[in-house]
Each structure stands twice: as structure tokens, then as C-alpha cells.
Design a protein around this motif. Structure first.
Motif, PDB file in Angstrom:
ATOM      1  N   LEU A  12       0.833  -1.203   0.000  1.00  0.00           N
ATOM      2  CA  LEU A  12       0.000   0.000   0.000  1.00  0.00           C
ATOM      3  C   LEU A  12       0.868   1.253   0.000  1.00  0.00           C
ATOM      4  O   LEU A  12       0.552   2.243  -0.644  1.00  0.00           O
ATOM      5  CB  LEU A  12      -0.938   0.008   1.209  1.00  0.00           C
ATOM      6  N   CYS A  13       1.953   1.210   0.749  1.00  0.00           N
ATOM      7  CA  CYS A  13       2.901   2.325   0.731  1.00  0.00           C
ATOM      8  C   CYS A  13       4.241   1.843   1.277  1.00  0.00           C
ATOM      9  O   CYS A  13       4.286   0.925   2.088  1.00  0.00           O
ATOM     10  CB  CYS A  13       2.387   3.519   1.540  1.00  0.00           C
ATOM     11  N   GLY A  14       5.318   2.434   0.768  1.00  0.00           N
ATOM     12  CA  GLY A  14       6.638   2.129   1.304  1.00  0.00           C
ATOM     13  C   GLY A  14       7.591   1.392   0.396  1.00  0.00           C
ATOM     14  O   GLY A  14       8.737   1.148   0.780  1.00  0.00           O
ATOM     15  N   GLU A  15       7.141   1.000  -0.827  1.00  0.00           N
ATOM     16  CA  GLU A  15       8.073   0.295  -1.704  1.00  0.00           C
ATOM     17  C   GLU A  15       9.315   1.153  -1.947  1.00  0.00           C
ATOM     18  O   GLU A  15       9.250   2.372  -1.995  1.00  0.00           O
ATOM     19  CB  GLU A  15       7.432  -0.108  -3.043  1.00  0.00           C
ATOM     20  N   HIS A  16      10.437   0.487  -2.076  1.00  0.00           N
ATOM     21  CA  HIS A  16      11.773   1.067  -2.239  1.00  0.00           C
ATOM     22  C   HIS A  16      12.293   1.700  -0.942  1.00  0.00           C
ATOM     23  O   HIS A  16      13.413   1.404  -0.519  1.00  0.00           O
ATOM     24  CB  HIS A  16      11.826   2.078  -3.388  1.00  0.00           C
ATOM     25  N   TYR A  17      11.503   2.535  -0.294  1.00  0.00           N
ATOM     26  CA  TYR A  17      11.960   3.139   0.957  1.00  0.00           C
ATOM     27  C   TYR A  17      12.183   2.079   2.033  1.00  0.00           C
ATOM     28  O   TYR A  17      13.041   2.222   2.901  1.00  0.00           O
ATOM     29  CB  TYR A  17      10.943   4.178   1.444  1.00  0.00           C
ATOM     30  N   VAL A  18      11.397   1.005   1.962  1.00  0.00           N
ATOM     31  CA  VAL A  18      11.499  -0.048   2.965  1.00  0.00           C
ATOM     32  C   VAL A  18      12.876  -0.714   2.951  1.00  0.00           C
ATOM     33  O   VAL A  18      13.353  -1.196   3.977  1.00  0.00           O
ATOM     34  CB  VAL A  18      10.378  -1.102   2.750  1.00  0.00           C
ATOM     35  N   VAL A  19      13.539  -0.718   1.804  1.00  0.00           N
ATOM     36  CA  VAL A  19      14.871  -1.315   1.694  1.00  0.00           C
ATOM     37  C   VAL A  19      15.865  -0.599   2.608  1.00  0.00           C
ATOM     38  O   VAL A  19      16.817  -1.189   3.104  1.00  0.00           O
ATOM     39  CB  VAL A  19      15.359  -1.264   0.228  1.00  0.00           C
ATOM     40  N   TYR A  20      15.599   0.686   2.871  1.00  0.00           N
ATOM     41  CA  TYR A  20      16.515   1.508   3.660  1.00  0.00           C
ATOM     42  C   TYR A  20      16.051   1.734   5.096  1.00  0.00           C
ATOM     43  O   TYR A  20      16.625   2.553   5.808  1.00  0.00           O
ATOM     44  CB  TYR A  20      16.728   2.842   2.948  1.00  0.00           C
ATOM     45  N   GLY A  21      15.014   1.001   5.506  1.00  0.00           N
ATOM     46  CA  GLY A  21      14.602   1.059   6.899  1.00  0.00           C
ATOM     47  C   GLY A  21      13.307   1.784   7.183  1.00  0.00           C
ATOM     48  O   GLY A  21      12.896   1.883   8.347  1.00  0.00           O
ATOM     49  N   ALA A  22      12.643   2.304   6.162  1.00  0.00           N
ATOM     50  CA  ALA A  22      11.358   2.975   6.377  1.00  0.00           C
ATOM     51  C   ALA A  22      10.261   1.944   6.616  1.00  0.00           C
ATOM     52  O   ALA A  22      10.326   0.829   6.097  1.00  0.00           O
ATOM     53  CB  ALA A  22      11.000   3.829   5.165  1.00  0.00           C
ATOM     54  N   PRO A  23       9.236   2.282   7.400  1.00  0.00           N
ATOM     55  CA  PRO A  23       8.120   1.347   7.595  1.00  0.00           C
ATOM     56  C   PRO A  23       7.258   1.279   6.340  1.00  0.00           C
ATOM     57  O   PRO A  23       7.118   2.269   5.616  1.00  0.00           O
ATOM     58  CB  PRO A  23       7.351   1.968   8.770  1.00  0.00           C
ATOM     59  N   ALA A  24       6.707   0.119   6.081  1.00  0.00           N
ATOM     60  CA  ALA A  24       5.839  -0.066   4.920  1.00  0.00           C
ATOM     61  C   ALA A  24       4.608  -0.860   5.333  1.00  0.00           C
ATOM     62  O   ALA A  24       4.627  -1.596   6.324  1.00  0.00           O
ATOM     63  CB  ALA A  24       6.579  -0.790   3.806  1.00  0.00           C
ATOM     64  N   ILE A  25       3.542  -0.695   4.564  1.00  0.00           N
ATOM     65  CA  ILE A  25       2.296  -1.428   4.810  1.00  0.00           C
ATOM     66  C   ILE A  25       2.037  -2.323   3.613  1.00  0.00           C
ATOM     67  O   ILE A  25       2.024  -1.865   2.466  1.00  0.00           O
ATOM     68  CB  ILE A  25       1.106  -0.469   4.998  1.00  0.00           C
ATOM     69  N   SER A  26       1.839  -3.601   3.886  1.00  0.00           N
ATOM     70  CA  SER A  26       1.628  -4.575   2.823  1.00  0.00           C
ATOM     71  C   SER A  26       0.464  -5.489   3.190  1.00  0.00           C
ATOM     72  O   SER A  26       0.254  -5.786   4.370  1.00  0.00           O
ATOM     73  CB  SER A  26       2.907  -5.393   2.626  1.00  0.00           C
ATOM     74  N   ILE A  27      -0.281  -5.922   2.180  1.00  0.00           N
ATOM     75  CA  ILE A  27      -1.414  -6.814   2.425  1.00  0.00           C
ATOM     76  C   ILE A  27      -1.334  -8.047   1.526  1.00  0.00           C
ATOM     77  O   ILE A  27      -0.888  -7.962   0.383  1.00  0.00           O
ATOM     78  CB  ILE A  27      -2.768  -6.111   2.181  1.00  0.00           C
ATOM     79  N   PRO A  28      -1.758  -9.221   2.041  1.00  0.00           N
ATOM     80  CA  PRO A  28      -1.927 -10.381   1.158  1.00  0.00           C
ATOM     81  C   PRO A  28      -3.222 -10.191   0.376  1.00  0.00           C
ATOM     82  O   PRO A  28      -4.110  -9.455   0.813  1.00  0.00           O
ATOM     83  CB  PRO A  28      -2.038 -11.548   2.140  1.00  0.00           C
ATOM     84  N   THR A  29      -3.321 -10.814  -0.778  1.00  0.00           N
ATOM     85  CA  THR A  29      -4.535 -10.699  -1.578  1.00  0.00           C
ATOM     86  C   THR A  29      -5.245 -12.046  -1.678  1.00  0.00           C
ATOM     87  O   THR A  29      -4.722 -13.078  -1.256  1.00  0.00           O
ATOM     88  CB  THR A  29      -4.215 -10.199  -2.998  1.00  0.00           C
ATOM     89  N   ASP A  30      -6.423 -12.024  -2.274  1.00  0.00           N
ATOM     90  CA  ASP A  30      -7.176 -13.265  -2.424  1.00  0.00           C
ATOM     91  C   ASP A  30      -6.751 -14.058  -3.657  1.00  0.00           C
ATOM     92  O   ASP A  30      -7.212 -15.177  -3.866  1.00  0.00           O
ATOM     93  CB  ASP A  30      -8.683 -12.999  -2.454  1.00  0.00           C
TER      94      ASP A  30
END
Length: 336
Positions: A12-30
Motif C-alpha cells: 500500500l505504501c513504502g516500496e523502495h523506501y522499505v529497503v533503507y529502513g522505512a516502515p511499509a504497509i503490505s497486504i496479502p490478496t485473495d
């Protein structure tokens, strides 16, 4: 026959930044990728996928198309943990869910393969084992050690808040209950036309755009933190609106701002921008690339449920396949 499956995922948010330590939000899908294992009398493992084929010899050597070499890494990891180390020849046939690039297909396939292999080799695997096995494959797919957000989301089968810590390097994952504001939904758009960029290419492009010349764990905390100051405000806002009475318009605006940061880093494409413009013109609250981006990447559209049909039609007229997706509720599992 052994059959196993695992969900796709959306960031949902945070791709690429997460590699450097930023928090990200991710969801599994159906949507789920599936693998079927059938033992053979041969001295090799045959891998058949929608993206290419390959094989693994009794000596552990891989041959075939590079795009599926990640599956060799998964097998190598799981087999190394088996007690008797007895090689078994089999054919593994993978069935693609139809999810576009950016929805964690490599992690999903790796997790499903891990579950099937554990059954084959008599290994009782917990989530930590499945995460590590999936990460072994992801390291090949991403061209280096990935953040772990895809593997964590797929293996847990629940929405995740994910952070990568350094010195020492470790992944911190927290399962959370996330709900979209009433009357809203997500659409996923496949922007593939004639070519796909790799995740590794996009990670490198993001690094170059931000003048990063060292691996994340070799950077100082001050440099890493400076990378995502602006993004972190977006993350906090998105998290605050993911509730039944959340403000849909504000959530859409935050997703738009996240996309603008990614576009500035050079990981968007003409096709992603074209699809995004169509969605916004059809009254979507917001739209952003999801996953690594690049050619063939996925676009996440956030809109009112009553606007979804019009947006899907507009995207179709523009040459883009799109579909509604829901938050999944199950991680990797044996089907039979």
C-alpha cells in the motif's frame, strides 16, 4: 501428487523506501499462485512455469531460464534442512494466478514451492522456516538481499507493518488488522505492454536517483533516515485512515503523494502514468504504482465501490487489464 498455494501481495505504501529502513504497509490478496509436485523416476527436477522452464540435476546444478532460477535457491535451502538428504526426482508445475508484476509473484511461488517441498522431504516447517526459504528465492529474484516485506506478507497471510533494522540487520514484522473505509475498494491494473523490467533494475534505479552508492547496511543511519523523511509522514497518514470510518478522500490523496515520490525517483513509466491518468479522470480517489515499478509494473487504484465499474471500463478502453482485489486471509498451505 502434492499441491500447495500461497497468496499474492500488494504494498500500500513504502516500496523502495522499505529497503533503507522505512516502515511499509503490505497486504496479502485473495489471488494465489499454485504448484503441483509429482514424483518421477528421473534423476532431475523439472520446473515448468508460465514465465519459463528449467531443471535441477541430482548434483544440485540448475539449468534453464534465469527468471526461474529463484526456485533453484528455494529447493537448495529446503533440501539442505532435510534429515536424510535423499534426492527425489519430480516435476513441479506452477500455475500463475494472473496477478501482474508488483504483486509478489516470485515470493508467492517461492512460498508455495517451500510448502510443497517440506511435504515431500518430511520437514515440519514453521513460519520462520518458510520465510527463510522464501527469502532464499527472493535474493535471486531481486539481485541481492531484499527487504523481506514480500516474503513476510505472503507467509503470514495477514496485513503487515514491516521495518528493516540495521546493525545488526533484522526484519521486524507486525501483523495488523486493516480495513478500508466504508464504500471503497482497490483495483489492480496490469500495465504490461511489450517488456518487463526486473525488480533488481528498479532497486538500482531508485538508488541512483537518490545518489546512493553503497548497500543499505553500509550507509549511516543519518543518510538512511534522510531518504524517507517526506515519505514517513505519508505512511503515518495512510495507517491512520485504514479503518471503517476513515476518510477515503484523504487516503487517496496520501497514496497520490506516495506515487509522486516514486515517480520522482524514476521508477514509474509512461504506461503506469497513462493508466493512472485514466483512473483519476474516472473519479478514483487515488492511484499509485505498487511494487518495484518499471515496465510491466502494477498500478494500485483506490476508489469508491460505485466508481469501480466505470474505472475498469475506462482502463479497458485504454488497453489495460484491471480487476478488483480483496485482502487475503490465508498464508501458504497444502491443497492436497
Amino acid at each position: 501428487m502434492i499441491r500447495a498455494s500461497a497468496p499474492n501481495k500488494l504494498i500500500l505504501c513504502g516500496e523502495h523506501y522499505v529497503v533503507y529502513g522505512a516502515p511499509a504497509i503490505s497486504i496479502p490478496t485473495d489471488s494465489r499462485n499454485t504448484v503441483e509436485l509429482e514424483e518421477t523416476n528421473s534423476d532431475e527436477i523439472v520446473l515448468e512455469t508460465n514465465f519459463g522452464n528449467g531443471s535441477i540435476s541430482k548434483d544440485g546444478e540448475f539449468s534453464g531460464q534465469k527468471v526461474i532460477e529463484c526456485l533453484h535457491a528455494v529447493h537448495k535451502y529446503v533440501f539442505s534442512k532435510s534429515k536424510n538428504k535423499k534426492f527425489t526426482g519430480f516435476k513441479a508445475k506452477f500455475h500463475h494466478s494472473g496477478a501482474p508484476k508488483g504483486m509478489g509473484n516470485s515470493a508467492s511461488a517461492a512460498a508455495a514451492f517451500s510448502v510443497a517441498l517440506c511435504k515431500l522431504y518430511g520437514i515440519k516447517a514453521d513460519k520462520k522456516f518458510l520465510f527463510d526459504a522464501t527469502q532464499a528465492g527472493e535474493e535471486i529474484s531481486h539481485g541481492g538481499l531484499p527487504s523481506g516485506i514480500d516474503a513476510a506478507t505472503v507467509v503470514e497471510g495477514r496485513p503487515q507493518i514491516f521495518e528493516k533494522k540495521f546493525n545488526p540487520t533484522k526484519c521486524v514484522m507486525k501483523s495488523v488488522n486493516l480495513v478500508l473505509p466504508h464504500g471503497t475498494c482497490f483495483l489492480v491494473v496490469d500495465t504490461f505492454k511489450n517488456a518487463r523490467d526486473t525488480t533488481a533494475d528498479q532497486i538500482q534505479k531508485f538508488a541512483v536517483a537518490n545518489k546512493i552508492e553503497k548497500p543499505p547496511d553500509k550507509l549511516t543511519s543519518a543518510i538512511r533516515n534522510a531518504l524517507f523523511v517526506e515519505y514517513e509522514h505519508i505512511y503515518k497518514g495512510v495507517l491512520a485512515e485504514l479503518k471503517p470510518n476513515g476518510n477515503g478522500a484523504r487516503l487517496g490523496d496520501l497514496l497520490n503523494k506516495n506515487h509522486e515520490l516514486l515517480r520522482a525517483a524514476g521508477v514509474s513509466t509512461y504506461e503506469i502514468e497513462d493508466a493512472r491518468n485514466i483512473a483519476i479522470c474516472k473519479n478514483a480517489y487515488g492511484a499509485k504504482l505498487t511494487g518495484a515499478g518499471g515496465r510491466g509494473g502494477a498500478l494500485l487504484v483506490y476508489c469508491k465501490i460505485r466508481a469501480a465499474k466505470s474505472i475498469v471500463k475506462g482502463l479497458s478502453l485504454g488497453g489495460f487489464r484491471s480487476f478488483e482485489t480483496r485482502i487475503g486471509t490465508e498464508g501458504p498451505k497444502l491443497e492436497i
